[in-house]
Write a protein that holds these residues in place. Structure first.
Motif, PDB file in Angstrom:
ATOM      1  N   ASN A   2       0.826  -1.193   0.000  1.00 16.82           N
ATOM      2  CA  ASN A   2       0.000   0.000   0.000  1.00 16.82           C
ATOM      3  C   ASN A   2       0.866   1.249   0.000  1.00 16.82           C
ATOM      4  OD1 ASN A   2       0.763   0.661   2.687  1.00 16.82           O
ATOM      5  ND2 ASN A   2      -0.694  -0.868   3.458  1.00 16.82           N
ATOM      6  N   ASP A   3       0.203   2.416  -0.261  1.00 16.83           N
ATOM      7  CA  ASP A   3       0.961   3.651  -0.400  1.00 16.83           C
ATOM      8  C   ASP A   3       1.738   4.004   0.858  1.00 16.83           C
ATOM      9  OD1 ASP A   3      -1.395   5.444  -2.542  1.00 16.83           O
ATOM     10  OD2 ASP A   3       0.133   3.929  -2.974  1.00 16.83           O
ATOM     11  N   ALA A   4       1.173   3.621   2.021  1.00 17.06           N
ATOM     12  CA  ALA A   4       1.833   3.981   3.281  1.00 17.06           C
ATOM     13  C   ALA A   4       3.188   3.310   3.431  1.00 17.06           C
ATOM     14  CB  ALA A   4       0.933   3.608   4.454  1.00 17.06           C
ATOM     15  N   MET A   5       3.399   2.179   2.746  1.00 20.38           N
ATOM     16  CA  MET A   5       4.647   1.441   2.876  1.00 20.38           C
ATOM     17  C   MET A   5       5.500   1.513   1.621  1.00 20.38           C
ATOM     18  SD  MET A   5       4.686   0.340   5.907  1.00 20.38           S
ATOM     19  CE  MET A   5       6.023  -0.838   5.804  1.00 20.38           C
ATOM     20  N   ASP A   6       5.081   2.282   0.627  1.00 22.06           N
ATOM     21  CA  ASP A   6       5.796   2.309  -0.649  1.00 22.06           C
ATOM     22  C   ASP A   6       6.928   3.319  -0.579  1.00 22.06           C
ATOM     23  OD1 ASP A   6       6.692   2.166  -3.174  1.00 22.06           O
ATOM     24  OD2 ASP A   6       4.829   2.758  -4.172  1.00 22.06           O
ATOM     25  N   TYR A   7       8.042   2.914   0.024  1.00 25.41           N
ATOM     26  CA  TYR A   7       9.168   3.824   0.191  1.00 25.41           C
ATOM     27  C   TYR A   7       9.826   4.165  -1.143  1.00 25.41           C
ATOM     28  CZ  TYR A   7       8.688   2.837   5.134  1.00 25.41           C
ATOM     29  OH  TYR A   7       8.218   2.706   6.403  1.00 25.41           O
ATOM     30  N   SER A   8       9.647   3.324  -2.158  1.00 28.07           N
ATOM     31  CA  SER A   8      10.252   3.630  -3.452  1.00 28.07           C
ATOM     32  C   SER A   8       9.652   4.893  -4.060  1.00 28.07           C
ATOM     33  CB  SER A   8      10.077   2.445  -4.411  1.00 28.07           C
ATOM     34  OG  SER A   8       8.705   2.239  -4.681  1.00 28.07           O
ATOM     35  N   ARG A   9       8.396   5.213  -3.710  1.00 29.78           N
ATOM     36  CA  ARG A   9       7.794   6.473  -4.170  1.00 29.78           C
ATOM     37  C   ARG A   9       8.390   7.650  -3.410  1.00 29.78           C
ATOM     38  NH1 ARG A   9       2.362   7.348  -3.258  1.00 29.78           N
ATOM     39  NH2 ARG A   9       2.475   8.969  -4.833  1.00 29.78           N
ATOM     40  N   ALA A  10       8.593   7.433  -2.130  1.00 28.96           N
ATOM     41  CA  ALA A  10       9.130   8.522  -1.314  1.00 28.96           C
ATOM     42  C   ALA A  10      10.593   8.792  -1.626  1.00 28.96           C
ATOM     43  CB  ALA A  10       8.976   8.186   0.168  1.00 28.96           C
ATOM     44  N   PHE A  11      11.336   7.728  -1.975  1.00 33.49           N
ATOM     45  CA  PHE A  11      12.762   7.864  -2.273  1.00 33.49           C
ATOM     46  C   PHE A  11      13.059   7.211  -3.615  1.00 33.49           C
ATOM     47  CE2 PHE A  11      12.456   7.831   2.380  1.00 33.49           C
ATOM     48  CZ  PHE A  11      13.065   9.039   2.662  1.00 33.49           C
ATOM     49  N   PRO A  12      12.680   7.804  -4.728  1.00 31.94           N
ATOM     50  CA  PRO A  12      12.951   7.196  -6.039  1.00 31.94           C
ATOM     51  C   PRO A  12      14.427   7.254  -6.376  1.00 31.94           C
ATOM     52  CG  PRO A  12      12.039   9.413  -6.300  1.00 31.94           C
ATOM     53  CD  PRO A  12      11.972   9.101  -4.829  1.00 31.94           C
ATOM     54  N   ALA A  13      14.816   6.465  -7.415  1.00 32.57           N
ATOM     55  CA  ALA A  13      16.228   6.421  -7.821  1.00 32.57           C
ATOM     56  C   ALA A  13      16.740   7.807  -8.184  1.00 32.57           C
ATOM     57  CB  ALA A  13      16.387   5.460  -8.989  1.00 32.57           C
ATOM     58  N   PRO A  15      15.934  11.423  -7.178  1.00 35.14           N
ATOM     59  CA  PRO A  15      15.114  12.084  -6.179  1.00 35.14           C
ATOM     60  C   PRO A  15      14.187  13.137  -6.774  1.00 35.14           C
ATOM     61  CG  PRO A  15      17.359  11.862  -5.412  1.00 35.14           C
ATOM     62  CD  PRO A  15      17.354  11.434  -6.848  1.00 35.14           C
ATOM     63  N   GLN A  16      12.935  13.074  -6.365  1.00 34.85           N
ATOM     64  CA  GLN A  16      11.914  14.023  -6.772  1.00 34.85           C
ATOM     65  C   GLN A  16      11.359  14.687  -5.518  1.00 34.85           C
ATOM     66  OE1 GLN A  16      11.187  14.674  -9.976  1.00 34.85           O
ATOM     67  NE2 GLN A  16      12.718  13.184 -10.633  1.00 34.85           N
ATOM     68  N   PRO A  17      10.819  15.918  -5.654  1.00 35.32           N
ATOM     69  CA  PRO A  17      10.230  16.568  -4.472  1.00 35.32           C
ATOM     70  C   PRO A  17       9.100  15.728  -3.901  1.00 35.32           C
ATOM     71  CG  PRO A  17      10.513  18.132  -6.284  1.00 35.32           C
ATOM     72  CD  PRO A  17      10.783  16.767  -6.847  1.00 35.32           C
ATOM     73  N   LEU A  18       9.050  15.638  -2.591  1.00 41.59           N
ATOM     74  CA  LEU A  18       7.961  14.926  -1.934  1.00 41.59           C
ATOM     75  C   LEU A  18       6.727  15.807  -1.862  1.00 41.59           C
ATOM     76  CD1 LEU A  18       9.850  13.464   1.175  1.00 41.59           C
ATOM     77  CD2 LEU A  18       9.218  12.240  -0.895  1.00 41.59           C
ATOM     78  N   THR A  19       5.575  15.157  -1.874  1.00 42.85           N
ATOM     79  CA  THR A  19       4.349  15.882  -1.560  1.00 42.85           C
ATOM     80  C   THR A  19       4.256  16.020  -0.050  1.00 42.85           C
ATOM     81  OG1 THR A  19       2.973  13.919  -1.324  1.00 42.85           O
ATOM     82  CG2 THR A  19       3.239  14.817  -3.559  1.00 42.85           C
ATOM     83  N   LEU A  20       3.403  16.925   0.402  1.00 40.77           N
ATOM     84  CA  LEU A  20       3.199  17.070   1.841  1.00 40.77           C
ATOM     85  C   LEU A  20       2.686  15.775   2.454  1.00 40.77           C
ATOM     86  CD1 LEU A  20       1.583  20.629   2.034  1.00 40.77           C
ATOM     87  CD2 LEU A  20       3.881  19.962   2.759  1.00 40.77           C
ATOM     88  N   GLU A  21       1.811  15.084   1.720  1.00 38.28           N
ATOM     89  CA  GLU A  21       1.238  13.840   2.218  1.00 38.28           C
ATOM     90  C   GLU A  21       2.312  12.767   2.362  1.00 38.28           C
ATOM     91  OE1 GLU A  21      -1.840  16.374   0.540  1.00 38.28           O
ATOM     92  OE2 GLU A  21       0.054  15.620  -0.249  1.00 38.28           O
ATOM     93  N   GLU A  22       3.209  12.687   1.389  1.00 46.13           N
ATOM     94  CA  GLU A  22       4.291  11.697   1.463  1.00 46.13           C
ATOM     95  C   GLU A  22       5.253  12.028   2.593  1.00 46.13           C
ATOM     96  OE1 GLU A  22       4.640  10.312  -3.216  1.00 46.13           O
ATOM     97  OE2 GLU A  22       5.625  12.152  -2.539  1.00 46.13           O
TER      98      GLU A  22
END
Length: 433
Positions: A2-13, A15-22
């Protein structure tokens, strides 16, 4: 996942700016300090990878494939169960002379690799290279691995026979690449020549490891008393290492009393007694996986050291001090060996295996032996940016005790700089013997 555990979105290869929610879901593992200068870790990673690429080209390889965990750490910064992977091969890294760096690993290495700018492609289709996981299908999996590598070689290095440097990937893996028509060579010289020259950031990281090691030394010195065991004392070094964010100790070289001669006896349940010498070699792989390799000898009170103990210690100290002055940029290994300190008669018959050796991420090339006439001697030259450990062991053959001392020294154009700061024992340096 699920999105809450998808660290690859939070830390992609990349780096992209995080959303506030992330960002709201993440507790970052770092110090909350914005008022002090800190080690520029991305700069350090870029430096290391650039040096590695330079050596791939310089030594005539089209690509290298790394398997050793410290090699992968050097090339990318990835850490994944390093001690386990030293005896059970799992992840591996493909680095072409030009082109993307491609990392193969499972969790947690895959997750860690997804966060790093040093990796262009992070793949989970890792194939088993160790017999533990491959079993009777070992050769089959090695063949499939060679097909995986062949695809990457063809895409990123071009068609035809290529020269590929590999590490400890196993007999079947190397043979499978040869069967594909490639020339397989040893990647070790590429790594040794890349790793030998440190950046300022690497020296900062090494100083942090040395500080952790010296914390362990202080804990041991403060706890040294009649009745403590060697293992109890050595556990304090391990405690300082783990609390300080380090990795492991390469060995358990701590001995006391009669067990200090000959050297290289490991910590035991022996109880340390008043009057004993206690000698150790920290051999630490600390924070950022950088090495701290320092040796000291203590005297267990109450009471004062004997004249014989002071003589052993002072000779070892003289050897380290004198040989440290030979650590100069441009000095040939053979000249260093010819100019080394010669212990008094009878005290140089059990020399340490080398007079000095390199260190970076743990012990590394070169090892400078005591004589150019030794059958295993190889020559070379010290360069600014290398770090050398200057060794001494002094103990008479058949003697009751011995002393091991060692300092960690940076090579610069203006002369040696001793990085290890832990003091020597004043009571053992008194010269009334």
């Amino acid at each position: 996942m699920n999105d809450a555990m998808d660290y690859s979105r939070a830390f992609p290869a990349k780096p992209q700016p995080l959303t506030l929610e992330e960002a709201a879901r993440i507790t970052p593992p770092m110090q909350a300090v914005d008022t002090e200068g800190m080690i520029d870790v991305p700069r350090m990673r870029r430096y290391r990878q650039d040096r590695l690429r330079e050596q791939v080209v310089k030594q005539g390889f089209d690509a290298i494939i790394l398997v050793e965990p410290l090699s992968i750490r050097y090339a990318t910064g990835v850490r994944n169960c390093a001690l386990f992977q030293m005896h059970i091969q799992a992840g591996y890294l493909f680095i072409p002379a030009e082109g993307p760096v491609i990392h193969f690993d499972n969790a947690p290495g895959h997750t860690s690799g997804s966060q790093l700018e040093t990796i262009d492609e992070n793949r989970a289709d890792v194939l088993p290279l160790s017999y533990m996981f491959a079993g009777s299908r070992h050769q089959e999996w090695a063949s499939r691995w060679s097909e995986q590598m062949e695809d990457l070689i063809r895409i990123h290095c071009g068609q035809g026979r290529k020269r590929v440097g590999i590490e400890r990937s196993g007999f079947h893996s190397g043979q499978a690449l040869v069967a594909k028509g490639h020339e397989v060579g040893d990647a070790a010289p590429v790594l040794a020549m890349a790793r030998k020259i440190k950046s300022p950031e690497e020296i900062l990281a090494m100083n942090l490891t040395i500080a952790v090691a010296e914390d362990g030394m202080t804990r041991m010195r403060d706890s040294l008393r009649n009745g403590v065991t060697e293992q109890e004392l050595w556990a304090l070094m391990w405690s300082a290492l783990i609390e300080g964010g380090g990795e492991w100790l390469d060995y358990r070289l701590l001995a006391s009393g009669e067990r200090t001669n000959p050297w290289q006896q490991e910590a035991s349940s022996r109880m340390i007694r008043a009057g004993d010498l206690v000698v150790f070699d920290c051999g630490m792989v600390g924070p950022f996986s950088y090495g701290g390799d320092i040796s000291r000898a203590y005297h267990c009170g109450p009471g004062l050291p004997s004249d014989y103990q002071k003589k052993l210690y002072s000779i070892a100290h003289d050897e380290v001090m004198a040989n440290t002055q030979l650590v100069k940029a441009g000095a040939a290994f053979s000249d260093i060996a010819r100019s080394r300190y010669i212990p008094p008669a009878g005290f140089g018959d059990q020399l340490y295996p080398c007079m000095m050796h390199g260190i970076g991420m743990a012990d590394e090339w070169p090892a400078i032996l005591h004589s150019p006439d030794h059958s295993e001697f190889f020559d070379g030259e010290l360069e600014a940016g290398m770090v050398m450990c200057v060794e001494s062991y002094i103990g008479e053959v058949g003697g009751i005790e011995g002393v091991k001392l060692e300092d960690q020294v940076l090579v610069t154009d203006s002369g040696p700089i001793v990085l290890s700061r832990y003091p020597f024992e004043y009571s053992l340096l008194m010269r009334e013997f």
